[in-house]
Design an enzyme around this catalytic site. Structure first.
Site, PDB file in Angstrom:
ATOM      1  N   GLU A   1       1.174 -11.776   6.136  1.00 15.86           N
ATOM      2  CA  GLU A   1       0.072 -11.035   6.759  1.00 15.86           C
ATOM      3  C   GLU A   1       0.291 -11.073   8.267  1.00 15.86           C
ATOM      4  O   GLU A   1       0.084 -12.098   8.923  1.00 15.86           O
ATOM      5  CB  GLU A   1      -1.277 -11.653   6.390  1.00 15.86           C
ATOM      6  CG  GLU A   1      -1.687 -11.468   4.949  1.00 15.86           C
ATOM      7  CD  GLU A   1      -2.280 -10.084   4.658  1.00 15.86           C
ATOM      8  OE1 GLU A   1      -2.256  -9.222   5.560  1.00 15.86           O
ATOM      9  OE2 GLU A   1      -2.781  -9.885   3.537  1.00 15.86           O
TER      10      GLU A   1
ATOM     11  N   HIS B   1       2.440  -7.180   4.822  1.00 15.28           N
ATOM     12  CA  HIS B   1       1.085  -6.664   5.006  1.00 15.28           C
ATOM     13  C   HIS B   1       0.603  -6.946   6.426  1.00 15.28           C
ATOM     14  O   HIS B   1       1.193  -7.750   7.159  1.00 15.28           O
ATOM     15  CB  HIS B   1       0.130  -7.331   4.013  1.00 15.28           C
ATOM     16  CG  HIS B   1       0.384  -6.950   2.590  1.00 15.28           C
ATOM     17  ND1 HIS B   1      -0.363  -6.028   1.916  1.00 15.28           N
ATOM     18  CD2 HIS B   1       1.334  -7.374   1.712  1.00 15.28           C
ATOM     19  CE1 HIS B   1       0.107  -5.885   0.687  1.00 15.28           C
ATOM     20  NE2 HIS B   1       1.137  -6.702   0.532  1.00 15.28           N
TER      21      HIS B   1
ATOM     22  N   HIS C   1       0.826  -1.206   0.000  1.00 14.19           N
ATOM     23  CA  HIS C   1       0.000   0.000   0.000  1.00 14.19           C
ATOM     24  C   HIS C   1       0.870   1.270   0.000  1.00 14.19           C
ATOM     25  O   HIS C   1       1.953   1.263  -0.545  1.00 14.19           O
ATOM     26  CB  HIS C   1      -0.995  -0.051   1.158  1.00 14.19           C
ATOM     27  CG  HIS C   1      -1.754  -1.339   1.196  1.00 14.19           C
ATOM     28  ND1 HIS C   1      -2.801  -1.625   0.337  1.00 14.19           N
ATOM     29  CD2 HIS C   1      -1.582  -2.470   1.949  1.00 14.19           C
ATOM     30  CE1 HIS C   1      -3.266  -2.842   0.576  1.00 14.19           C
ATOM     31  NE2 HIS C   1      -2.536  -3.387   1.537  1.00 14.19           N
TER      32      HIS C   1
END
Length: 357
Positions: free
Chosen positions: A151, A82, A13
Site C-alpha cells: 500500500e 495498491h 483494480h
C-alpha cells in the site's frame, strides 16, 4: 537447463473498478504505472526471470482471475500493488502478507518492506512506516506462492497525493519494488557496462586476418560459427562443426546483407569487423535455431512470448503461457509485418534476428 524465476506483478483494480480516489487521482492509474515500470526495470537490469502482469492496460480483472492466472502460470512470487485511502489525514506506507504468515512470504516482506520505505524516505523522510502487517486478502490467501500486497501512500492525503503525482517518485517506487524482489529471489544483475571501464565488444581470438574459404577448418571457423549463432543466425544442418561449408557461407551471406556490407558469403576483414561491431542487445537463451510451429511448448516458446510482450505486443487471452497457439502466431505475424520481414506467423531465424534487434 536454466530455471527462470517467475514474477507475477498485480496492479490492483482497473477498468470500472477505480480503486481509491482522491485529489483528482485514481488508484488504478497509479498502480498500473508502478507495475509497468517495475516490469521494465526488472527486464533492463536483471536476468534469470520472467515477468507477467495481471493487467497491462485499464482493464477490469476479477480477484479470482488474478489468482487463478498466477497459479496456473506457476509464479514463484506475487506482488500486488495498491495505494490507500482513509479520511484525508492518514499517511504512510504499509505491506501485507496472509494471516497464516507463510515462511516465504514473511521472508519476502522482511526484504521488500524496508527497502521500498527507504527509497520513499529519500523523497520525504516524514512518510510514516505503518508497518509490515498480515491480512486475509483474497490475493494473499488464494495464491499458491509467496505473495505480498504493498500500500503505497494515501491518495486522499494532500502530501501523499503530491508525491503520487511526481513521475520521479513513481519511478523510484517502481524501481524499489523491482530491486527488493530481485534481492529476495537472488536474481543476477545484467552487466550494462556501467563500471567506468566502458563496455568491451566482441573480439575474435583465433582469426589471423586471412580470408576464410570453402573447406577451411579449425578454431577460427568454429569461432566464426559461434559468433553467427550468438547473433541469431541459424546453422540447422551441421551446427558449429568448425568446417566452413555451404551452410556457414549462406549464414555469412545473410549477415552481410543485413549488415549492409558486400555480399559474397566469404568472411574477410570487412565481415569480421562487422561481426565484432554488431550490436546485439537481446539474446535468446532457449531457442535452438529450429522453427517453432503450432502446438510447440516449453521454455523457447515462453521466451519468445515474453520478448514479444516486452517490446510492446499484447497476448490478451492466454499471455505468456509457453504454448505456441493461434494468439501467439497472430502476434508474430503483426511483428513480422511491422519489422518488414516475411509475414507467415512462423518464428524462424529471420524473425528471431529481428526480435533480437
Amino acid at each position: 537447463m536454466i530455471l527462470l524465476q517467475r514474477i507475477y506483478i498485480d496492479p490492483g483494480h482497473g477498468g470500472s473498478d477505480t480503486g481509491a480516489t482522491g485529489n483528482g487521482l485514481n488508484e488504478k492509474d497509479i498502480v498500473l504505472d508502478i507495475g509497468y515500470q517495475m516490469s521494465v526495470y526488472l527486464r533492463e537490469n536483471y536476468e534469470g526471470m520472467y515477468r507477467r502482469m495481471s493487467r497491462t492496460d485499464d482493464t477490469f480483472v476479477s480477484l479470482q482471475g488474478r489468482t487463478d492466472d498466477a497459479n496456473s502460470w506457476g509464479a514463484d512470487v506475487f506482488i500486488s500493488i495498491h495505494v490507500n485511502a482513509f479520511n484525508g489525514s492518514a499517511r504512510g506506507f504499509e505491506t501485507y502478507i496472509h494471516t497464516s504468515n507463510p515462511t516465504g512470504a514473511a521472508n519476502m516482506q522482511s526484504v521488500m518492506h524496508p527497502q521500498i520505505l527507504d527509497e520513499m524516505h529519500a523523497f520525504d523522510s516524514s512518510i510514516p512506516d505503518r508497518g509490515a502487517q498480515t491480512a486475509n486478502f483474497h490475493v494473499l490467501r488464494e495464491t499458491q506462492m509467496s505473495a505480498i500486497l504493498t500500500e503505497n501512500l494515501f491518495i486522499d492525503q494532500t502530501d501523499d497525493a503530491a508525491l503520487l503525482q511526481d513521475p520521479d517518485f513513481i519511478a523510484t517506487v517502481a524501481a524499489a519494488h523491482a530491486e527488493s524482489v530481485a534481492e529476495y529471489l537472488n536474481l543476477t544483475p545484467i552487466d550494462n557496462g556501467d563500471d567506468g571501464d566502458g563496455e568491451e565488444g566482441f573480439t575474435f581470438q583465433h582469426w589471423d586476418g586471412s580470408i576464410i574459404r570453402h573447406g577451411d577448418q579449425g578454431d577460427h571457423v568454429e569461432e566464426l560459427q559461434q559468433r553467427l549463432v550468438d547473433l541469431g543466425y541459424s546453422l540447422p544442418q551441421f551446427g558449429i562443426d568448425a568446417i566452413f561449408g555451404a551452410e556457414t557461407a549462406e549464414a555469412v551471406r545473410t549477415f552481410q546483407r543485413e549488415a549492409g556490407i558486400g555480399v559474397d558469403g566469404i568472411p574477410g576483414p570487412e565481415t569480421h569487423e562487422a561481426l565484432e561491431n554488431h550490436s546485439n542487445t537481446f539474446a535468446f537463451q532457449h531457442w535452438d535455431g529450429s522453427i517453432i510451429r503450432h502446438g510447440d511448448q516449453g521454455g523457447q516458446v515462453e521466451e519468445l512470448q515474453q520478448r514479444l510482450v516486452d517490446i510492446g505486443y499484447n497476448l490478451p487471452q492466454f499471455g505468456v503461457d509457453g504454448i505456441f497457439g493461434t494468439e501467439t502466431a497472430g502476434t508474430v505475424r503483426n511483428f513480422q509485418q511491422e519489422a518488414g520481414i516475411g509475414v507467415d506467423g512462423i518464428p524462424g531465424p529471420e524473425t528471431y534476428r529481428a526480435l533480437q534487434r
